[in-house]
Enzyme design. Structure first.
Site, short mmCIF file in Angstrom:
data_model
loop_
_atom_site.label_atom_id
_atom_site.label_comp_id
_atom_site.label_asym_id
_atom_site.label_seq_id
_atom_site.Cartn_x
_atom_site.Cartn_y
_atom_site.Cartn_z
CB CYS A 116 -45.89 -9.46 62.54
SG CYS A 116 -44.42 -8.44 62.43
CG HIS A 256 -47.67 -9.25 58.68
ND1 HIS A 256 -47.82 -7.96 59.09
CD2 HIS A 256 -46.36 -9.57 58.88
CE1 HIS A 256 -46.66 -7.51 59.53
NE2 HIS A 256 -45.77 -8.46 59.41
CG ASN A 286 -43.58 -5.26 58.97
OD1 ASN A 286 -44.62 -5.18 59.62
ND2 ASN A 286 -42.74 -6.28 59.07
O1 UT7 Z 1 -42.93 -8.87 59.95
C1 UT7 Z 1 -42.43 -9.93 60.69
C2 UT7 Z 1 -41.65 -10.91 59.96
N1 UT7 Z 1 -40.61 -10.33 59.17
C3 UT7 Z 1 -40.46 -10.75 57.92
O2 UT7 Z 1 -41.27 -11.52 57.45
C4 UT7 Z 1 -39.25 -10.27 57.13
C5 UT7 Z 1 -38.63 -11.44 56.43
N2 UT7 Z 1 -37.42 -11.12 55.68
C6 UT7 Z 1 -37.43 -10.34 54.56
O3 UT7 Z 1 -38.45 -9.82 54.18
C7 UT7 Z 1 -36.15 -10.24 53.76
O4 UT7 Z 1 -35.22 -11.15 54.27
C8 UT7 Z 1 -35.53 -8.81 53.78
C9 UT7 Z 1 -36.38 -7.86 52.95
C10 UT7 Z 1 -35.38 -8.33 55.21
C11 UT7 Z 1 -34.14 -8.84 53.10
O5 UT7 Z 1 -34.22 -9.40 51.81
P1 UT7 Z 1 -33.25 -10.59 51.38
O6 UT7 Z 1 -33.52 -10.88 49.96
O7 UT7 Z 1 -33.40 -11.71 52.36
O8 UT7 Z 1 -31.83 -9.91 51.49
P2 UT7 Z 1 -30.58 -10.36 52.38
O9 UT7 Z 1 -30.81 -10.01 53.79
O10 UT7 Z 1 -30.21 -11.76 52.03
O11 UT7 Z 1 -29.46 -9.41 51.79
C12 UT7 Z 1 -29.00 -9.54 50.44
C13 UT7 Z 1 -27.93 -8.50 50.18
C14 UT7 Z 1 -26.83 -8.47 51.25
O12 UT7 Z 1 -25.62 -8.15 50.61
P3 UT7 Z 1 -24.55 -9.29 50.24
O13 UT7 Z 1 -24.21 -9.97 51.53
O14 UT7 Z 1 -25.27 -10.20 49.28
O15 UT7 Z 1 -23.43 -8.52 49.62
C15 UT7 Z 1 -27.22 -7.33 52.15
O16 UT7 Z 1 -26.12 -6.74 52.79
O17 UT7 Z 1 -28.52 -7.18 50.21
C16 UT7 Z 1 -27.81 -6.36 51.16
N3 UT7 Z 1 -28.77 -5.44 51.75
C17 UT7 Z 1 -29.10 -4.27 51.17
N4 UT7 Z 1 -28.68 -3.67 50.05
C18 UT7 Z 1 -29.22 -2.49 49.74
C19 UT7 Z 1 -29.50 -5.58 52.89
N5 UT7 Z 1 -30.27 -4.52 53.07
C20 UT7 Z 1 -30.05 -3.68 52.02
C21 UT7 Z 1 -30.59 -2.44 51.65
N6 UT7 Z 1 -30.13 -1.89 50.50
N7 UT7 Z 1 -31.52 -1.80 52.37
#
Ligand code: UT7
Length: 329
Positions: A116, A256, A286
């Site tokens: 990225c 980004h 992204n």
């Molecule tokens: O571009 C290069 C660098 N990349 C980044 O900078 C990305 C960095 N990371 C992020 O932007 C975030 O971590 C994400 C957007 C990828 C995810 O957000 P988050 O707030 O960190 O969510 P999480 O991964 O901690 O997931 C929270 C919950 C989980 O459920 P439980 O375990 O709490 O029951 C996931 O299973 O949300 C669930 N989940 C979803 N639910 C509905 C994960 N993806 C989804 C989804 N829809 N699409």
């Protein structure tokens, strides 16, 4: 120092027509528009459809647009650097293919991969060819067909990424505009949090890598998030302090576009108002190395000569960095 600076003298962007909305993703995986919007800020993204359509399709459109807008003949371009993690082929370089498709007969060309942060790495690299006086017209393109490595059964990643890209023309100037400063970092110990496991020399493609879905993006979102918030904010503040810029001096932050929460945290740390931050993540998601030039393209008509523009990125590797640009037109 030669007294020559590398000025951005043109910007262009291109995205495919097909719009993949949150509503359509709700039908593919267990997700909701509400979750995607509040966690990432994304509403829709573009997808390059069709057999045999690779990243060079996007890059070639960007180059053609740049040539037309800047009134440059293809044979005047001396160097093309393409940043991508989704090349047409492992080799030859996608830059070679784009140069061929667009008639850049006198350009040498190569790809550069810093995930990225790739567009920023490529821009700093290209600027050196201008600043040393050896090159007069260099193009830098960031283009991705991220849909090639997205698993549309994995809700954790399929909602995040899109296809598209943009690029700039760099030319020499002796005025006080152009690329003023850049800071870049790499920490390869973060590689396991965001990568494509199969298909490289460690794990060449096999029935097993395909069956195990190892050709798709692997991201541990929360871990990347923590590093990204800190890395992008730290380096953005660092480049401001190094160049004596207060938050009032900064005209635009061009971050980004990986997550709206990371963008907001960076702007807050810099003390920058939201209305000075370029944000289009809601439309394109992204696009990895494509996000920053896509922002510059969309805001081009609002940019003015002398504007202090901070470009900042964080991505896989880990790689991160900031560039301070004084807008040249
Ligand atoms: O571009 C290069 C660098 N990349 C980044 O900078 C990305 C960095 N990371 C992020 O932007 C975030 O971590 C994400 C957007 C990828 C995810 O957000 P988050 O707030 O960190 O969510 P999480 O991964 O901690 O997931 C929270 C919950 C989980 O459920 P439980 O375990 O709490 O029951 C996931 O299973 O949300 C669930 N989940 C979803 N639910 C509905 C994960 N993806 C989804 C989804 N829809 N699409």
């Amino acid at each position: 120092m030669s007294g020559i600076k590398a000025a951005i003298t043109g910007v262009h962007g291109w995205v495919p027509e097909y719009v993949l909305t949150n509503a359509e993703l709700e039908k593919l995986v267990d997700t909701s528009d509400e979750w995607i919007t509040t966690r990432s800020g994304i509403k829709e993204r573009r997808i390059l459809k069709g057999e045999g359509q690779g990243t060079s399709v996007i890059g070639a459109e960007v180059v053609k647009g740049l040539l037309e807008k800047t009134g440059t003949k293809p044979e005047e371009i001396e160097l093309l650097i393409v940043s991508t993690v989704t090349p047409d082929y492992a080799f030859p370089a996608t830059a070679n293919i784009i140069a061929d498709k667009t008639g850049l007969k006198n350009a040498w060309s190569y790809d550069l991969n810093a995930a990225c942060s790739g567009f920023l790495y490529a821009l700093t690299t290209a600027a050196k060819f201008i600043e040393t006086g050896t090159h007069k017209k260099v193009m830098v393109i960031g283009a991705e067909k991220m849909s090639m490595m997205v698993d549309y059964t994995d809700r954790a990643t399929c909602v995040l990424f899109g296809d598209g890209g943009g690029g700039i023309l760099l030319e020499p100037t002796t005025e006080d505009v152009g690329i003023i400063d850049s800071i870049h970092y790499t920490d390869g110990s973060g590689r396991q949090y965001l990568y494509q496991q199969g298909g490289g020399s460690v794990k060449p493609a096999s029935y097993e890598t395909v069956a195990n879905k190892e050709h798709y993006i692997h991201q541990e979102g929360q871990s990347v998030f923590k590093f990204a918030v800190k890395g992008m904010a730290d380096v953005s503040v660092e480049i401001m302090e190094k160049n004596g810029l207060t938050s009032d001096d900064v005209t635009w932050l061009v971050p980004h576009q990986a997550n709206l929460r990371i963008i907001d945290a960076t702007a807050r740390r810099m003390g920058i108002d939201k209305n000075k931050v370029m944000i289009n993540i809601q439309k394109y998601g992204n696009t990895t190395t494509g996000t920053i030039p896509l922002c510059l393209w969309e805001w081009e008509d609002q940019l003015k000569k002398g504007d202090n523009v901070i470009l900042s990125a964080f991505g896989g590797g880990f790689t991160w960095g900031s560039i301070y640009v004084k807008w040249a037109y």
